[in-house]
Design a protein around this motif. Structure first.
Motif, mmCIF file in Angstrom:
data_model
loop_
_atom_site.group_PDB
_atom_site.id
_atom_site.type_symbol
_atom_site.label_atom_id
_atom_site.label_comp_id
_atom_site.label_asym_id
_atom_site.label_seq_id
_atom_site.Cartn_x
_atom_site.Cartn_y
_atom_site.Cartn_z
ATOM 1 N N MET A 310 10.239 8.162 31.264
ATOM 2 C CA MET A 310 11.037 6.999 30.878
ATOM 3 C C MET A 310 12.494 7.166 31.252
ATOM 4 O O MET A 310 13.180 6.207 31.601
ATOM 5 C CB MET A 310 10.903 6.745 29.376
ATOM 6 N N LEU A 311 12.985 8.408 31.179
ATOM 7 C CA LEU A 311 14.378 8.631 31.570
ATOM 8 C C LEU A 311 14.567 8.411 33.056
ATOM 9 O O LEU A 311 15.582 7.862 33.493
ATOM 10 C CB LEU A 311 14.816 10.050 31.185
ATOM 11 N N THR A 314 14.406 4.546 33.593
ATOM 12 C CA THR A 314 15.629 3.833 33.182
ATOM 13 C C THR A 314 16.772 4.175 34.136
ATOM 14 O O THR A 314 17.615 3.335 34.424
ATOM 15 C CB THR A 314 16.042 4.185 31.741
ATOM 16 N N MET A 315 16.773 5.383 34.645
ATOM 17 C CA MET A 315 17.766 5.772 35.654
ATOM 18 C C MET A 315 17.662 4.869 36.879
ATOM 19 O O MET A 315 18.668 4.387 37.411
ATOM 20 C CB MET A 315 17.497 7.227 36.038
ATOM 21 N N SER A 317 16.506 1.832 36.913
ATOM 22 C CA SER A 317 16.941 0.470 36.596
ATOM 23 C C SER A 317 18.460 0.391 36.549
ATOM 24 O O SER A 317 19.045 -0.659 36.804
ATOM 25 C CB SER A 317 16.302 -0.034 35.299
ATOM 26 N N GLY A 318 19.115 1.501 36.253
ATOM 27 C CA GLY A 318 20.572 1.512 36.242
ATOM 28 C C GLY A 318 21.178 1.902 37.579
ATOM 29 O O GLY A 318 22.387 1.920 37.728
ATOM 30 N N LEU A 394 12.170 0.939 34.810
ATOM 31 C CA LEU A 394 11.884 0.385 33.481
ATOM 32 C C LEU A 394 13.086 -0.446 33.065
ATOM 33 O O LEU A 394 14.191 0.077 32.944
ATOM 34 C CB LEU A 394 11.663 1.513 32.471
ATOM 35 N N VAL B 188 20.057 10.485 25.003
ATOM 36 C CA VAL B 188 19.901 10.811 26.402
ATOM 37 C C VAL B 188 21.145 10.517 27.191
ATOM 38 O O VAL B 188 21.323 10.949 28.301
ATOM 39 C CB VAL B 188 18.740 9.999 26.979
ATOM 40 N N ASP B 228 11.191 9.205 23.279
ATOM 41 C CA ASP B 228 10.643 8.960 24.608
ATOM 42 C C ASP B 228 9.787 10.175 24.938
ATOM 43 O O ASP B 228 9.629 11.079 24.136
ATOM 44 C CB ASP B 228 11.742 8.689 25.643
ATOM 45 N N ASN B 229 9.194 10.195 26.115
ATOM 46 C CA ASN B 229 8.249 11.275 26.421
ATOM 47 C C ASN B 229 8.923 12.439 27.124
ATOM 48 O O ASN B 229 8.262 13.293 27.674
ATOM 49 C CB ASN B 229 7.132 10.753 27.325
ATOM 50 N N ASP B 230 10.231 12.455 27.147
ATOM 51 C CA ASP B 230 10.899 13.449 27.958
ATOM 52 C C ASP B 230 11.271 14.705 27.177
ATOM 53 O O ASP B 230 11.504 14.656 25.976
ATOM 54 C CB ASP B 230 12.110 12.805 28.628
ATOM 55 N N MET B 310 3.934 3.443 25.749
ATOM 56 C CA MET B 310 4.995 2.441 25.888
ATOM 57 C C MET B 310 4.535 1.082 25.377
ATOM 58 O O MET B 310 5.333 0.315 24.833
ATOM 59 C CB MET B 310 5.429 2.337 27.349
ATOM 60 N N TYR B 398 17.366 0.713 24.176
ATOM 61 C CA TYR B 398 17.062 2.029 24.746
ATOM 62 C C TYR B 398 17.263 1.996 26.252
ATOM 63 O O TYR B 398 17.864 2.887 26.851
ATOM 64 C CB TYR B 398 15.620 2.446 24.431
ATOM 65 N N VAL B 399 16.726 0.944 26.874
ATOM 66 C CA VAL B 399 16.824 0.828 28.331
ATOM 67 C C VAL B 399 18.282 0.688 28.752
ATOM 68 O O VAL B 399 18.740 1.354 29.688
ATOM 69 C CB VAL B 399 15.986 -0.363 28.844
ATOM 70 N N ASN B 402 20.124 4.040 28.458
ATOM 71 C CA ASN B 402 19.739 5.064 29.418
ATOM 72 C C ASN B 402 19.886 4.650 30.869
ATOM 73 O O ASN B 402 19.758 5.476 31.765
ATOM 74 C CB ASN B 402 18.322 5.547 29.124
ATOM 75 N N ALA B 403 20.124 3.376 31.093
ATOM 76 C CA ALA B 403 20.361 2.927 32.466
ATOM 77 C C ALA B 403 21.831 3.101 32.847
ATOM 78 O O ALA B 403 22.180 3.076 34.015
ATOM 79 C CB ALA B 403 19.947 1.468 32.626
ATOM 80 N N SER B 404 22.686 3.297 31.855
ATOM 81 C CA SER B 404 24.113 3.423 32.169
ATOM 82 C C SER B 404 24.452 4.893 32.340
ATOM 83 O O SER B 404 23.927 5.756 31.658
ATOM 84 C CB SER B 404 24.951 2.789 31.069
#
Lengths: 406, 406
Positions: A310-311, A314-315, A317-318, A394, B188, B228-230, B310, B398-399, B402-404
């Motif tokens: 998921m990380l 999301t990475m 998507s950013g 994501l 994260v 999350d799964n990480d 998810m 969350y998204v 973690n996207a930023s």
């Protein structure tokens, strides 16, 4: 690897191979009258058929029916409906299939055993047998050589676009065509991730070799995509080969077999790509390649862990080249590797080289991640094992789609 | 199971046990001057210490240092910094720890071997050794008996709240206290999920038994939460026992050991709950219980698959009792079960009973899922295996977090 010469058909679909007819329409399973919810695919001659099925222990009645039905020596038709998964709804679901298959067999004037079924949609609801049954005569009457596009619509749920393809190639002097339609994975709304793919070909090939080829193709394509980590109760891939191309029947693992197998894999790869691209909320499609593992199994393990993280998603998507998340995912995969040999490239931006950061390449990597499609290469050591996954970002849209009930 | 009488301390923290001092402040590792980024925890007397560490193959220098350091017979201090994970940044990272530990040892006038270290934050960046070193004298001067709250701040990254707790109980006529501070999982931003937990106690207990107790507690609490799964490169849990409570030293698996072990587990459970509640973007905390599996391992497998799904997590964020997603997740877990024996309750709303839907209970289930905290019970068969997970919803927030990148 046999070199293949083939032609991608523009507007190609499941009726592009000779001798196949299809149709699709709205019967009433879905509330929205604009949306097709049933499809029929029929071959003029008996087909060798093969398939792969979800390994989820919870299986739709259609999966149970098809797993048994696929053992029959030859098949003529596939009946598909969307809007109701026909899963975990008690014995009524089994009867629903028997009735609809019975009616289809009567209309087509073929034995019931020659019909395969697939269903997709909401799980846990009674199946609207009468609704589908009442639509079958019209579905039968609409069968046509151009019906592939309509059939491609009837199998969708939350997909934004139909997924169709076809390609042709020569086996000796015979032109052979493979066509396919699919419904995407991670299409979860309202209840369940499901992927379906139906493939037709006019090639002549024995059932055992067709089965071998489809397992090979599915393993290299559909089993290596990641939208979410969930496994459906209804996943299925069918391939029907009717032999109308009159090539000498493929019944040995020879050059013709390998050409057919590679072409089939190419068709599945095109479908897999379309699924990921059309995944719920997906903005970016990433081809993730892992190199340098001890062996292909280890490479796949590392690739799967990254692709599903998921990380990592999301990475994407950013559009941020946070390579540390990739390193951490490999580290968590259980694969043996030396962080000092780790290299990571975003497109042609080599951000990490043998464990050393090349910070000057970060802006270039950012530009790569802004694209719709790109490749990320990860080298984890000096072995020869490699693997490739198609994965997606994501997004908040994924969450919004899957948080809403109906 | 030994019955324990204990008292939860209001405002309890890591300095609640006797003989511990702590401090926390801003040194400059984080850009935001309002945010603390370093903490020091010191015991007045030598402690038995034990810990558990991330199993990620990619490990921060602080994890490598602590894994080696924990073998020493006794310890006196823990130095923690946040804002830089000190991971995958080359040999400079190792030197950074050696220098900072050296300086701390000099200030505290104790051998370097008695100091444990932990770090959390962005990975892949050079560690700002001079920044942390320049803050150490002030960190030392600020050590106090009330310093736990400041120390709880210095270990955070994206956490919204500090996580602190303490409880007391009696071993014979001696009052024993356990205190803890933690930094959340799924925290994260910007780069890496990390959980840290530091526990102090004034109980007297041998190092081997302390080690046994902490492994038991971590396995039942921190290893059974899902945000999350990480898996992080920096996860660590330390416990220090200084014996100031003067109870007869626990060195056998007896009644005192079991009381201590259960109290320690309770402290870890409180910390795990706070982590999930404060998880990135989390709105709902779900206690997921699985019953009726063949054995506890199978129950845990099923629970883990549901808790990490998810689709399940987005379902929680939408407060929709889509029980089909739970059934599909169990089906995908590899656990042997009969869907006809499956029962699912959302709080006290029994939506699925032995495979049959009780549709009338759906509205009640929806009301349950609107709450901040609730329990979902899943019975998968008639076995005696059970498992419990704490899990959270997956939200658009969350998204976004973690996207930023920064």
């Amino acid at each position: 690897m046999v070199k293949i010469f083939w032609e991608k058909k523009k507007g190609g679909t499941i009726t592009s191979p000779q001798g196949f007819f299809a149709s699709g329409l709205h019967t009433g399973i879905k509330k929205n009258k604009q949306k097709f919810d049933a499809s029929l695919i029929v071959s003029q001659t008996p087909c060798a058929a093969a398939g792969t099925f979800t390994t989820n222990r919870v299986k739709s009645w259609c999966v149970l029916h098809a797993m048994k039905g696929i053992r029959h020596s030859y098949h003529r038709a596939v009946l598909v409906s969307s809007g109701n998964a026909n899963c975990m709804n008690g014995p009524q679901g089994k009867k629903a299939i028997e009735e609809c298959v019975g009616e289809t067999a009567r209309l087509l004037n073929i034995p019931e055993e020659e019909i395969l079924t697939a269903q997709t949609g909401l799980i846990g609801s009674p199946f609207p047998t009468d609704v589908l049954k009442s639509g079958l005569p019209k579905l039968f009457r609409r069968l046509s050589e151009d019906g592939g596009h309509a059939a491609a619509k009837g199998i969708l749920t939350t997909d934004r676009n139909t997924k169709e393809t076809a390609l042709s190639f020569f086996l000796g002097d015979k032109k052979v065509t493979i066509g396919a339609i699919a419904k995407g994975a991670g299409m979860v709304h309202p209840n369940m991730a499901t992927m379906l793919c139906f493939i037709t070909t006019d090639a002549a090939i024995s059932k055992p070799l067709l089965s071998r080829a489809i397992r090979h193709a599915v393993d290299n394509t559909f089993n290596k995509i990641s939208i979410d980590n969930d496994m459906s109760t209804n996943d299925m891939v069918f391939v029907l080969a009717n032999g109308v191309a009159t090539n000498p029947i493929i019944q040995n693992v020879d050059r013709d077999y390998r050409m057919f197998r590679d072409a089939l894999e190419e068709v599945c790869r095109a479908m897999a790509y379309k699924m990921v691209k059309d995944g719920e909320g997906v903005n970016h499609v990433c081809r993730l390649r892992v190199f340098g593992a001890k062996n292909p199994t280890e490479a796949e393990k590392a690739a799967r862990q990254i692709a599903n993280s998921m990380l990592f998603k999301t990475m994407l998507s950013g559009a941020n080249p946070n390579w540390g998340r990739i390193a951490a995912a490999i580290g968590a995969s259980g694969v043996v590797f030396n962080p000092d040999q780790l290299s990571i490239s975003f497109g042609n931006a080599h951000v990490l080289s043998n464990g050393s950061l090349r910070a000057a390449h970060i802006p270039k990597a950012e530009r790569v991640l802004y694209k719709r499609d790109y490749t990320i290469d990860v080298t984890i050591g000096k072995g020869r094992g490699r693997a490739e996954f198609l994965t997606s970002d994501l997004t908040t849209k994924y969450v919004v789609i899957n948080a809403s009930y109906s």
